[in-house]
Write a protein that holds these residues in place. Structure first.
Motif, PDB file in Angstrom:
ATOM      1  N   ASP A 157       0.826  -1.209   0.000  1.00  0.00           N
ATOM      2  CA  ASP A 157       0.000   0.000   0.000  1.00  0.00           C
ATOM      3  C   ASP A 157       0.860   1.258   0.000  1.00  0.00           C
ATOM      4  OD1 ASP A 157      -2.239  -1.601   0.129  1.00  0.00           O
ATOM      5  OD2 ASP A 157      -2.470  -1.423   2.300  1.00  0.00           O
ATOM      6  N   VAL A 158       2.064   1.133   0.528  1.00  0.00           N
ATOM      7  CA  VAL A 158       2.967   2.283   0.601  1.00  0.00           C
ATOM      8  C   VAL A 158       4.007   2.233  -0.512  1.00  0.00           C
ATOM      9  CG1 VAL A 158       4.541   3.560   2.087  1.00  0.00           C
ATOM     10  CG2 VAL A 158       2.620   2.307   3.102  1.00  0.00           C
ATOM     11  N   CYS A 159       4.591   1.068  -0.740  1.00  0.00           N
ATOM     12  CA  CYS A 159       5.684   0.950  -1.710  1.00  0.00           C
ATOM     13  C   CYS A 159       5.229   1.226  -3.140  1.00  0.00           C
ATOM     14  CB  CYS A 159       6.305  -0.442  -1.644  1.00  0.00           C
ATOM     15  SG  CYS A 159       7.232  -0.776  -0.138  1.00  0.00           S
ATOM     16  N   ILE A 160       4.106   0.652  -3.534  1.00  0.00           N
ATOM     17  CA  ILE A 160       3.683   0.766  -4.937  1.00  0.00           C
ATOM     18  C   ILE A 160       3.449   2.216  -5.350  1.00  0.00           C
ATOM     19  CG2 ILE A 160       1.933   0.120  -6.632  1.00  0.00           C
ATOM     20  CD1 ILE A 160       3.789  -2.185  -5.871  1.00  0.00           C
ATOM     21  N   PRO A 161       2.705   3.032  -4.582  1.00  0.00           N
ATOM     22  CA  PRO A 161       2.543   4.441  -4.984  1.00  0.00           C
ATOM     23  C   PRO A 161       3.862   5.203  -5.066  1.00  0.00           C
ATOM     24  CG  PRO A 161       0.913   3.849  -3.325  1.00  0.00           C
ATOM     25  CD  PRO A 161       1.886   2.706  -3.395  1.00  0.00           C
ATOM     26  N   GLU A 206       3.388 -10.614  -3.183  1.00  0.00           N
ATOM     27  CA  GLU A 206       3.435  -9.168  -2.974  1.00  0.00           C
ATOM     28  C   GLU A 206       4.848  -8.647  -3.240  1.00  0.00           C
ATOM     29  OE1 GLU A 206       1.662  -6.272   0.372  1.00  0.00           O
ATOM     30  OE2 GLU A 206       3.362  -7.470   1.090  1.00  0.00           O
ATOM     31  N   ALA A 207       5.847  -9.400  -2.805  1.00  0.00           N
ATOM     32  CA  ALA A 207       7.232  -8.995  -3.031  1.00  0.00           C
ATOM     33  C   ALA A 207       7.543  -8.922  -4.524  1.00  0.00           C
ATOM     34  CB  ALA A 207       8.188  -9.964  -2.341  1.00  0.00           C
ATOM     35  N   TYR A 208       7.052  -9.922  -5.287  1.00  0.00           N
ATOM     36  CA  TYR A 208       7.217  -9.882  -6.740  1.00  0.00           C
ATOM     37  C   TYR A 208       6.623  -8.584  -7.305  1.00  0.00           C
ATOM     38  CZ  TYR A 208       8.440 -14.893  -7.216  1.00  0.00           C
ATOM     39  OH  TYR A 208       9.046 -16.127  -7.161  1.00  0.00           O
ATOM     40  N   ALA A 209       5.417  -8.242  -6.859  1.00  0.00           N
ATOM     41  CA  ALA A 209       4.738  -7.058  -7.387  1.00  0.00           C
ATOM     42  C   ALA A 209       5.542  -5.797  -7.121  1.00  0.00           C
ATOM     43  CB  ALA A 209       3.341  -6.941  -6.773  1.00  0.00           C
ATOM     44  N   ILE A 210       6.145  -5.699  -5.939  1.00  0.00           N
ATOM     45  CA  ILE A 210       6.950  -4.525  -5.602  1.00  0.00           C
ATOM     46  C   ILE A 210       8.205  -4.474  -6.460  1.00  0.00           C
ATOM     47  CG2 ILE A 210       8.299  -3.432  -3.764  1.00  0.00           C
ATOM     48  CD1 ILE A 210       6.245  -4.641  -1.770  1.00  0.00           C
ATOM     49  N   VAL A 211       8.893  -5.606  -6.587  1.00  0.00           N
ATOM     50  CA  VAL A 211      10.122  -5.662  -7.390  1.00  0.00           C
ATOM     51  C   VAL A 211       9.834  -5.367  -8.855  1.00  0.00           C
ATOM     52  CG1 VAL A 211      11.920  -7.225  -8.241  1.00  0.00           C
ATOM     53  CG2 VAL A 211      11.343  -7.192  -5.813  1.00  0.00           C
ATOM     54  N   LYS A 269      11.189  -2.233 -11.311  1.00  0.00           N
ATOM     55  CA  LYS A 269      11.807  -2.454 -12.618  1.00  0.00           C
ATOM     56  C   LYS A 269      11.065  -1.702 -13.710  1.00  0.00           C
ATOM     57  CE  LYS A 269      13.265  -6.066 -15.843  1.00  0.00           C
ATOM     58  NZ  LYS A 269      13.305  -7.516 -16.124  1.00  0.00           N
ATOM     59  N   ASP A 270       9.740  -1.774 -13.691  1.00  0.00           N
ATOM     60  CA  ASP A 270       8.932  -1.099 -14.716  1.00  0.00           C
ATOM     61  C   ASP A 270       9.135   0.414 -14.675  1.00  0.00           C
ATOM     62  OD1 ASP A 270       7.934  -3.554 -15.497  1.00  0.00           O
ATOM     63  OD2 ASP A 270       6.027  -3.334 -14.445  1.00  0.00           O
ATOM     64  N   MET A 271       9.302   0.961 -13.486  1.00  0.00           N
ATOM     65  CA  MET A 271       9.463   2.406 -13.319  1.00  0.00           C
ATOM     66  C   MET A 271      10.922   2.841 -13.475  1.00  0.00           C
ATOM     67  SD  MET A 271       6.442   3.694 -12.847  1.00  0.00           S
ATOM     68  CE  MET A 271       5.871   2.449 -14.021  1.00  0.00           C
ATOM     69  N   ASP A 272      11.813   1.865 -13.644  1.00  0.00           N
ATOM     70  CA  ASP A 272      13.244   2.125 -13.819  1.00  0.00           C
ATOM     71  C   ASP A 272      13.824   2.904 -12.641  1.00  0.00           C
ATOM     72  OD1 ASP A 272      15.686   1.942 -15.140  1.00  0.00           O
ATOM     73  OD2 ASP A 272      15.404   3.842 -16.192  1.00  0.00           O
ATOM     74  N   VAL A 273      13.463   2.458 -11.431  1.00  0.00           N
ATOM     75  CA  VAL A 273      14.024   3.053 -10.228  1.00  0.00           C
ATOM     76  C   VAL A 273      14.717   1.954  -9.417  1.00  0.00           C
ATOM     77  CG1 VAL A 273      12.409   4.970 -10.102  1.00  0.00           C
ATOM     78  CG2 VAL A 273      11.824   2.804  -8.993  1.00  0.00           C
ATOM     79  N   THR A 274      15.546   2.368  -8.501  1.00  0.00           N
ATOM     80  CA  THR A 274      16.323   1.432  -7.689  1.00  0.00           C
ATOM     81  C   THR A 274      15.648   1.223  -6.346  1.00  0.00           C
ATOM     82  OG1 THR A 274      18.364   2.149  -8.747  1.00  0.00           O
ATOM     83  CG2 THR A 274      18.577   1.026  -6.623  1.00  0.00           C
ATOM     84  N   MET A 275      15.549  -0.031  -5.929  1.00  0.00           N
ATOM     85  CA  MET A 275      15.032  -0.314  -4.595  1.00  0.00           C
ATOM     86  C   MET A 275      15.988  -1.232  -3.854  1.00  0.00           C
ATOM     87  SD  MET A 275      11.983  -3.166  -4.641  1.00  0.00           S
ATOM     88  CE  MET A 275      12.176  -3.353  -2.863  1.00  0.00           C
ATOM     89  N   ALA A 276      16.052  -1.036  -2.559  1.00  0.00           N
ATOM     90  CA  ALA A 276      16.854  -1.890  -1.694  1.00  0.00           C
ATOM     91  C   ALA A 276      16.035  -2.242  -0.470  1.00  0.00           C
ATOM     92  CB  ALA A 276      18.144  -1.185  -1.289  1.00  0.00           C
ATOM     93  N   GLY A 299      15.985  -5.467  -4.222  1.00  0.00           N
ATOM     94  CA  GLY A 299      14.740  -6.193  -4.027  1.00  0.00           C
ATOM     95  C   GLY A 299      14.746  -7.583  -4.627  1.00  0.00           C
ATOM     96  N   LYS A 300      15.308  -7.724  -5.816  1.00  0.00           N
ATOM     97  CA  LYS A 300      15.326  -9.042  -6.467  1.00  0.00           C
ATOM     98  C   LYS A 300      16.127 -10.037  -5.639  1.00  0.00           C
ATOM     99  CE  LYS A 300      16.265 -11.368 -10.857  1.00  0.00           C
ATOM    100  NZ  LYS A 300      16.750 -11.216 -12.254  1.00  0.00           N
ATOM    101  N   ASN A 301      17.274  -9.608  -5.126  1.00  0.00           N
ATOM    102  CA  ASN A 301      18.076 -10.474  -4.271  1.00  0.00           C
ATOM    103  C   ASN A 301      17.283 -10.895  -3.037  1.00  0.00           C
ATOM    104  OD1 ASN A 301      19.917 -10.503  -1.666  1.00  0.00           O
ATOM    105  ND2 ASN A 301      21.190 -11.228  -3.361  1.00  0.00           N
ATOM    106  N   ASN A 302      16.525  -9.960  -2.489  1.00  0.00           N
ATOM    107  CA  ASN A 302      15.805 -10.248  -1.253  1.00  0.00           C
ATOM    108  C   ASN A 302      14.530 -11.056  -1.450  1.00  0.00           C
ATOM    109  OD1 ASN A 302      16.347  -9.014   1.705  1.00  0.00           O
ATOM    110  ND2 ASN A 302      17.650  -8.059   0.144  1.00  0.00           N
ATOM    111  N   LEU A 303      14.161 -11.334  -2.696  1.00  0.00           N
ATOM    112  CA  LEU A 303      13.054 -12.259  -2.918  1.00  0.00           C
ATOM    113  C   LEU A 303      13.337 -13.607  -2.262  1.00  0.00           C
ATOM    114  CD1 LEU A 303      12.203 -11.524  -6.666  1.00  0.00           C
ATOM    115  CD2 LEU A 303      10.781 -10.970  -4.683  1.00  0.00           C
ATOM    116  N   TRP A 304      14.614 -14.005  -2.250  1.00  0.00           N
ATOM    117  CA  TRP A 304      14.985 -15.278  -1.636  1.00  0.00           C
ATOM    118  C   TRP A 304      14.770 -15.248  -0.130  1.00  0.00           C
ATOM    119  CZ3 TRP A 304      15.817 -19.741  -4.058  1.00  0.00           C
ATOM    120  CH2 TRP A 304      16.114 -19.703  -5.425  1.00  0.00           C
TER     121      TRP A 304
END
Length: 329
Positions: free
Chosen positions: A79-83, A103-108, A112-119, A300-305
């Motif tokens: 609810d917070v991350c996606i916006p 949900e984690a997939y959706a955030i990651v 990627k779609d927005m071309d921004v970096t997340m950690a 984020g992709k690394n932390n999917l594991w």
């Protein structure tokens, strides 16, 4: 200079704010966001943050920031991350960044779609002895890894706030750090796990506080993770042991013991760091990644594991079955 907005002014926020103070030549906290006006105002005054907002909508309408860090309870992450991501802001999110792999997939994917970096703020990767162990283990000092034993048995009664009422307690609040540490120091991900957990009813908090997990790693190695919050020993027997075909390492207290193939032992002491210092190191890696146009090591992709492990331990504890761990490529 990167402008940072912190969303969530609870218990962990001062550690981020203090850590970021040491990076003042590179980043500045320009806004705090929390619906609790009293708490938000207290944090603004204590840390000299000029702007405060009661909602994500207000913060996004203001828009004068480059990075958001999300410190809300984990059950409202998307609810917070996606916006924030859809507004094309870079993102640092507290662990666990979700309880759900979907949900984690959706955030990651949104990042990627927005071309921004997340950690994901897996700040314990920078707390000794983790960096020391990772360096030597990945350089082959122990050879092929056979087993990991991590014991963390403490007394921790969360009597107030969301941690008192959440159904996901020890494994989510602190266990996720240790699950991530097993991955981080060995360089191995999991294929299957089994967890048994219980609620002791000796604490005031509602969630699980006695847990044991067995994890099969991708190399075939076996990791055993014991995590208790209702232990009167309060850490007296806490330890970490990694065994390989060429040696072993044992950590207890601030001492590391390396045991070579021939039985020779080498001991070394290490100095710990506080949480704010670990936050500064986590933020440094994130800021370096932005400057160098690369992914941070705690992306984020690394932390999917790690999310897959966390989701798996709860599924296994609920069903009584072993759980296969899968993450999409």
């Amino acid at each position: 200079m990167k402008r940072i907005a912190i969303i969530g002014c609870g218990r962990i926020s001062p550690a981020h704010l203090n850590g970021l103070k040491t990076l003042s030549s590179r980043a500045k906290v320009v806004a705090l966001c929390d619906m609790n006006e009293k708490l938000r105002s207290e944090r603004q005054k204590a840390f000299d943050v000029p702007n405060g907002f009661a909602s994500i909508d207000e913060l996004l309408a203001w828009d004068q920031f480059d990075i958001a860090t999300i410190l809300t309870p984990p059950d409202i992450r998307s609810d917070v991350c996606i916006p924030i991501l859809k507004a094309k802001k870079h993102l640092m999110v507290e662990k666990p960044f979700s309880h759900s792999l979907d949900e984690a997939y959706a955030i990651v994917h949104t990042a990627k779609d927005m071309d921004v970096t997340m950690a994901v703020n897996q700040n314990f990767r920078w707390i000794p002895p983790a960096p020391i162990l990772r360096k030597h283990i990945l350089n082959g000092r122990l050879g092929r890894i056979l087993s990991v034993l991590l014991v963390d048995a403490v007394w921790r009664d969360e009597s107030v706030g969301w941690r008192n009422t959440t159904s996901k307690l020890a494994l989510s609040v602190m266990g996720v750090h240790w699950l991530d540490r097993i991955r981080w120091i060995t360089g191995l991900d999991a294929t299957r796990l089994y967890t048994s957990s219980m609620i002791s009813h000796v604490l005031t908090s509602a969630g699980e506080d006695i847990t044991s997990t067995i994890i099969t790693l991708s190399s075939g190695a076996v990791a055993t993770f014991v995590h208790h919050w209702a232990s009167r020993s309060n850490g007296m027997n806490n330890s970490l042991q990694v065994d390989g075909v060429d040696g072993s390492v044992i950590v207890k207290g601030n001492e590391i013991t390396w045991i070579e193939k021939d039985g020779k032992q080498t001991k070394e002491n290490f100095t710990g760091i506080d949480i704010s210092q670990s936050m500064a190191l986590s933020w440094t890696e994130f800021l370096n990644a932005l400057d160098e146009n690369r992914q941070p090591c705690h992306n984020g992709k690394n932390n999917l594991w790690t999310v897959a492990l966390l989701e798996g331990v709860y599924k296994s504890a609920e069903t009584g079955e072993s759980i296969e761990i899968k993450v999409e490529k």
